[in-house]
Every structure is written in structure tokens, then in C-alpha cells.
Design a protein around this motif. Structure first.
Motif, PDB file in Angstrom:
ATOM      1  N   GLY A   1       0.586  -1.497   0.093  1.00 41.34           N
ATOM      2  CA  GLY A   1       0.174   0.155   0.151  1.00 41.34           C
ATOM      3  C   GLY A   1       0.803   1.055   0.315  1.00 41.34           C
ATOM      4  O   GLY A   1       0.844   2.315  -0.499  1.00 41.34           O
TER       5      GLY A   1
ATOM      6  N   ASP B   1       1.087   4.089  -2.676  1.00 42.78           N
ATOM      7  CA  ASP B   1       0.482   5.634  -2.230  1.00 42.78           C
ATOM      8  C   ASP B   1       1.751   6.543  -2.849  1.00 42.78           C
ATOM      9  O   ASP B   1       1.102   7.436  -3.377  1.00 42.78           O
ATOM     10  CB  ASP B   1       0.157   5.773  -1.477  1.00 42.78           C
ATOM     11  CG  ASP B   1      -1.132   4.978  -0.609  1.00 42.78           C
ATOM     12  OD1 ASP B   1      -2.095   4.446  -1.622  1.00 42.78           O
ATOM     13  OD2 ASP B   1      -1.522   5.080   0.573  1.00 42.78           O
TER      14      ASP B   1
ATOM     15  N   ARG C   1       1.938   6.482  -6.629  1.00 43.40           N
ATOM     16  CA  ARG C   1       0.988   7.659  -7.387  1.00 43.40           C
ATOM     17  C   ARG C   1       1.191   8.779  -6.672  1.00 43.40           C
ATOM     18  O   ARG C   1       1.289  10.049  -7.935  1.00 43.40           O
ATOM     19  CB  ARG C   1      -0.703   7.460  -6.498  1.00 43.40           C
ATOM     20  CG  ARG C   1      -1.486   7.940  -6.994  1.00 43.40           C
ATOM     21  CD  ARG C   1      -2.524   8.123  -8.120  1.00 43.40           C
ATOM     22  NE  ARG C   1      -3.462   8.613  -8.426  1.00 43.40           N
ATOM     23  CZ  ARG C   1      -4.014   9.394  -9.361  1.00 43.40           C
ATOM     24  NH1 ARG C   1      -3.276   9.158 -10.430  1.00 43.40           N
ATOM     25  NH2 ARG C   1      -4.967   9.713  -9.805  1.00 43.40           N
ATOM     26  N   ALA C   2       2.154   9.268  -6.069  1.00 37.82           N
ATOM     27  CA  ALA C   2       1.953  11.036  -5.535  1.00 37.82           C
ATOM     28  C   ALA C   2       3.500  11.105  -6.760  1.00 37.82           C
ATOM     29  O   ALA C   2       3.658  12.108  -7.248  1.00 37.82           O
ATOM     30  CB  ALA C   2       2.992  10.523  -4.193  1.00 37.82           C
TER      31      ALA C   2
END
Length: 77
Positions: free
Chosen positions: A43, A47, A50-51
């Protein structure tokens, strides 16, 4: 029953039902077992990827932060 009383009862019932549903969801989250370290790291990686895609952090920053979090997460296990 007049329409004003009926609206009150209907609204109160709907509010109570949503409160019960919210409480049940919260209890299921609290009582569910903690995710394993591998799942948590997956996860974190997703995340941070994506950032990077959104140009919120550089790939170097993401890698450094992920390594730091991995050390903490794996240290807890």
C-alpha cells in the motif's frame, strides 16, 4: 398520523439506521486483524507511486521515504 409527524418519524428512522450502519462499519474496522507487513508495504508503494505520477514528490524522495517506512513497518513485525 399527520404529515409533519410522519416526516419526523421517517427522518428519525433513517438517521438511526445510518448511525447503526456507521457504527457497524467502525466496529468491523476496529476489530479486523491488522494488515500484514507485506500488505502495508504494498500500500505504501502504491501510494508513493501515485504521488510521483502526480508530481507531488520526486522518485528519489519517494524511494527514500519508502525505505524509511519499510524499516519502521518491518521493525514492528
Amino acid at each position: 398520523m399527520n404529515s409533519k409527524a410522519l416526516r419526523y418519524v421517517t427522518g428519525s428512522t433513517a438517521a438511526a439506521a445510518s448511525s447503526v450502519a456507521a457504527a457497524a462499519l467502525a466496529a468491523s474496522v476496529i476489530l479486523s486483524p491488522a494488515a500484514g507487513a507485506a500488505v502495508r508495504l504494498d500500500g505504501v508503494h502504491a501510494d508513493l507511486a501515485r504521488a510521483v505520477e502526480l508530481n507531488q514528490v520526486t522518485p528519489e524522495q519517494a524511494a527514500k521515504f519508502e525505505a524509511r517506512l519499510a524499516g519502521r513497518i518491518l521493525g514492528e513485525s
